[in-house]
Write a protein that holds these residues in place. Sequence first.
Motif, mmCIF file in Angstrom:
data_model
loop_
_atom_site.group_PDB
_atom_site.id
_atom_site.type_symbol
_atom_site.label_atom_id
_atom_site.label_comp_id
_atom_site.label_asym_id
_atom_site.label_seq_id
_atom_site.Cartn_x
_atom_site.Cartn_y
_atom_site.Cartn_z
ATOM 1 N N ALA B 99 -31.163 27.160 28.706
ATOM 2 C CA ALA B 99 -31.669 25.850 28.309
ATOM 3 C C ALA B 99 -31.764 24.931 29.525
ATOM 4 O O ALA B 99 -32.748 24.213 29.705
ATOM 5 C CB ALA B 99 -30.761 25.238 27.251
ATOM 6 N N LEU B 184 -39.872 28.640 27.086
ATOM 7 C CA LEU B 184 -39.291 27.378 26.597
ATOM 8 C C LEU B 184 -39.947 26.188 27.288
ATOM 9 O O LEU B 184 -40.271 25.189 26.645
ATOM 10 C CB LEU B 184 -37.790 27.357 26.862
ATOM 11 C CG LEU B 184 -36.956 28.217 25.926
ATOM 12 C CD1 LEU B 184 -35.508 28.257 26.388
ATOM 13 C CD2 LEU B 184 -37.036 27.686 24.492
ATOM 14 N N THR B 185 -40.165 26.316 28.588
ATOM 15 C CA THR B 185 -40.779 25.225 29.340
ATOM 16 C C THR B 185 -42.139 24.881 28.759
ATOM 17 O O THR B 185 -42.440 23.722 28.506
ATOM 18 C CB THR B 185 -40.946 25.634 30.813
ATOM 19 O OG1 THR B 185 -39.671 25.999 31.310
ATOM 20 C CG2 THR B 185 -41.506 24.491 31.631
ATOM 21 N N VAL B 188 -41.837 23.125 25.348
ATOM 22 C CA VAL B 188 -41.236 21.794 25.360
ATOM 23 C C VAL B 188 -42.053 20.798 26.178
ATOM 24 O O VAL B 188 -42.157 19.631 25.821
ATOM 25 C CB VAL B 188 -39.802 21.896 25.909
ATOM 26 C CG1 VAL B 188 -39.242 20.525 26.172
ATOM 27 C CG2 VAL B 188 -38.929 22.615 24.909
ATOM 28 N N LEU B 246 -35.089 22.167 22.428
ATOM 29 C CA LEU B 246 -34.832 23.399 23.174
ATOM 30 C C LEU B 246 -33.812 24.271 22.445
ATOM 31 O O LEU B 246 -33.917 25.486 22.406
ATOM 32 C CB LEU B 246 -34.265 23.079 24.557
ATOM 33 C CG LEU B 246 -35.199 22.964 25.738
ATOM 34 C CD1 LEU B 246 -34.395 22.687 26.991
ATOM 35 C CD2 LEU B 246 -35.978 24.249 25.895
#
Lengths: 546, 311, 311
Positions: B99, B184-185, B188, B246
């Motif tokens: 994360a 994830l980047t 988000v 996240l």
Amino acid sequence: MTTAEQTPLLEIRGLRIEGRSEGRWSEIVKGIDLTLHRGEVLGLIGESGAGKSTVGLAAMGFTRDGCRISGGSIRFDGTDLRSAPIRERRRLRGNRIAYVAQSAAASFNPAHRLIDQYCEAPVQHGVMGRAAAMADAVDLYRRMRLPDPEDIGFRYPHQVSGGQLQRAMTAMAMSSRPDLIIFDEPTTALDVTTQIEVLAAIRDIVEQFDTAAIYITHDLAVVAQMADRIKVLLQGEEVEEADTETMLASPRQAYTKSLWAVRSHARPERPPAGPEETPVVSVRGVTAGYGEIPVLHDVSFDIHARRTVAVVGESGSGKSTTARVITGLLPPSAGEVLFNGTALPPSYRSRDKDQLRQAQMIYQMADTALNPKHRIREIIGRPVAFYLGLSGKRLTERVRELLSLIELEPDEFIDRLPSELSGGQKQRIGIARALAAEPQFIICDEVTSALDQLVAEGILTLLDRLQGELDLAYMFITHDLATVRAIADEVVVMKEGKVVEQGGKTEMFRPPHDPYTELLLSSVPEMDAHWLDRLLAERGEVPAGE
Amino acid sequence: MVARRLGLGVLTLFVISLLIFGAVELLPGDLAQEILGQSATEETVAAFRRELGLDLPAYQRYLAWLGGVVQGDFGTSLANGRPIADLIGVRLGNTLFLALYAAVIAVPLALMLGILAALYRNSLFDRAINVVTLTSISFPEFFVAYILIVYLSQTGFFPSIARIDPDAGLGEKLYRTFLPALTLTLVVTAHMMRMTRAAIINLLASPYIEMARLKGLSPARVILKHALPNALAPIINVVALNLAYLITGVVVVEVVFVYPGLGQLMVDSVSKRDITVVQAAALIFACAYVLLNLLADVLSTLSNPRLVHKR
Amino acid sequence: MNGPTPFWLSAVYVALVFACAVGLAAGFRALLALAAPAGLARTLRTAPLTASFGLLVILVYVIAALFAPLIAPFGEREVVGGQFLPWDSVHLLGTDNLGRDMFTRLLYGARNTVGVAFITTGLAFSAGAVLGLLAAVVGGWLDQLLSRTVDVLMAIPALIFALLLLTILGTSVVNMILVIALIDSTRVFRLARAVAMNIVVMDYIEAARLRGEGLYHLILREILPNAAAPLVAEFGLRFCFVFLSISALSFLGLGMQPPTADWGSMVRENATLITFGDVTPLLPAGAIALLTVAVNFVVDWMLHRASGLKE
């Protein structure tokens, strides 16, 4: 005063500005010429939509988002602001041309102290160093007669009152000693008694530094105190221009004359009701408030049939709270409201349909008072159907009757939405909705303060006529004494939740007064270029900085 | 102000622990019976009940559970009887690492793009970025993940399975977990960028920004000195909201990349109905979420002069 | 498919697909404008291409969902050949891990996945909106009670809360619908209440209250017409969230259960293919993404229109 041979400081020729709405460009300023010499103050007046602010900003070579300059020239001291590169325009702004906005509370950055915002322009433009600017700020705060000039700059905007902020903003505009300041309605948001102080301070400082100014306002009496010359605008076009004395004494154009005439409208007071007559509404010893803090203290007054009681006071005086107590939105903690001699239940929830029907309300902002998704037919028809049980053809007939009564053509208006009406027409619909309930009593809460003067005049005349025809009792909440003069029979003056003075209108406008009433009355600007001088002399105040 | 918010945060944590514990109580039927199956004998069920402490009243069990949790003891797994703390320990670290990795890339990137889009709003750049972010918001995390696998793992650039060796160096770790972090980047950043843009545009319409421009200040100074200090509170909230997001995104991404994190453990335990483990994982995720929001609120309070400097 | 696709080729694919999308969207917009009545036609003609593309995609999905049994060449659960057959003229998109026709299952997936998401959104939306409006209008203790409850429920991240509840209730389609509906209704409640709060302070509402109008009239006649635009937009956004949550749960194996054809589980079941460089399992994921993108585009346009008209 300057002579015509000198090159003017600011020269605008054939200025055209377009604004974009719903994807289309339309002209909002249609060819304005403007000449301003050094040290001169030009008053720019007009009603909403006249394009005053747009012209004022254009004098800085600036247009708001969604606007563009489409024609003409703007020359400031030899520089053409239309063709000058952005860098050059930026060097003038805040340096040689400064701006004072309508709402100082919104125009000061909430994240910085006043003095830091003061120093920003002179330091960034290289006029003086930070230390010099800070010393200068204290000096100007003193000249602007701000309390505690040494320390006030170290406060954040939210820690300073509205009138003081407006003066601090004028000081900030002066910080680089500009040649020209644009004042955009700097006192419109203030109460009359505060307005005086700000006007006096602005005038002094402009005179002391011999700064040229464009003073934008919709208030003739205010501009008369401030300007050497006055230019009247209407819908983006110039109506006429003359020096202040001439303009006040003998306006040439019909539009200007009508603006002047509105100010002098006054209706004679009706004879007071006899002592044996039961008042329609009687407020008896009402104390009320939100939570623990009482806002109203022991308020009492009567309103009789066919009479208008004006409740006057500045913001926070409790006049609207009184209306909320009468309508039952705010049950009082002590006292009661009688209707035709019988006590009303304190909360509107426990009042019966007939009690609710008898007392109606007209709101200040017609925009929020009419449901934007309902057609006029429904807005006016709903109370008719709800209270009087009419339906079908008879309902439509009644709605048409009401529209005729408020002087709107039924066929044209009955199926419109509020968004398809002008401000004055919306307010008329608000009146019709109140009348639809066939009440005995109507509360008018600042009904004309959001309207232009000529439109407001029409609304007041209509209300006056309806009162005669339908035997209505009015409670008129207002902060504007011209409105009081125009419509009231009796006046109730309120301050900090208390009734300061009450009585017949003629008597109230004649001295001797209660000190607060005196202050209130004398603070209303008059259509006389020397009124402010006289008033300050009477109050024994010497101009600051001498 | 801040103290009140902190108090509220503690209260929220308490209510959540109650909720997570209470939810299990609502389980229809008997936990012991449920676990052992219908074939179990009366005696074994009763013994098992005693072992779980199910014969005690609910409030006593809650207090015991909460007391344990505070000391880092989450009880034992129903599925394999191991202490939950042991199961969670390393995995929690892995999840936090992932994360954090994603956040370090995403936060500056999103803020920068958001501010740029707000400055050049309605330009081609702004419109293009609007379409791109709207599109990537709409992608399920596993779709993004698999696309990355097809393009970046099949071509041999990065490993598709993010197994990490606890002894591996930081560089090795960053390389092995690059794809999950990138997934994830991407997810988000789009959210965070759109919200930043909206917050800044909202702010640029305020009269004090016009005033700053009328003072003849440079655009950079208008943004940095006048807009940014006021945008702090909304931006802090945007960042917190997305870091909290996240946490949820991590679950799916861990499963796709077979990453040994807390999310994967939780999903496995849900399928096994290993309630005590799910309880513990849910509590940890929820706490992280609440604490992030709490931190954001406190920071944005401190950035607001109206609240710091009283009248 | 053999070996990874080179980057430049993918770029060409993307460009081609993009061009086709633009062309289709433009054509569809022209067609719609012709078919619609005069007033609506003008609105449609000025719609951005993204919005008309969105409308077109939604229409295609609706047709696929409604007429799946008529279009599909095989039965939903029918095993028609070997496992993981490549694309050919009989099995347009090959077969899955059990030898079922991929194309057929994609079509049925439209019906199952979108249908379930739609039902869930409907549930969440009606509960959330009704309670939100009621809380705003009635105020007082009802508002306090509902708002505080929602605060607590929202303090736990959505997916984590869903996992917890599903562990307790057991994984099934009905449970998943209920759980997601409950969680998302809290978000709808927040929005509906906020929208209604802005309307309730208007003078026309005060006028209606003072007239003596009942709750029913206030909500239905005075507030709802003014709240309609943001609520419809929220329905669209909420659908996207629900749809993504359901897909994520199904992907994790906790949502819809086999042998029902469902896009989320289809990705999971066939994920192994991806490691062999076959993009077939990405198709259901892409189907999810495409619909969410489409709905988002349409909602974005609606929100833009609503805010633009206010100026």
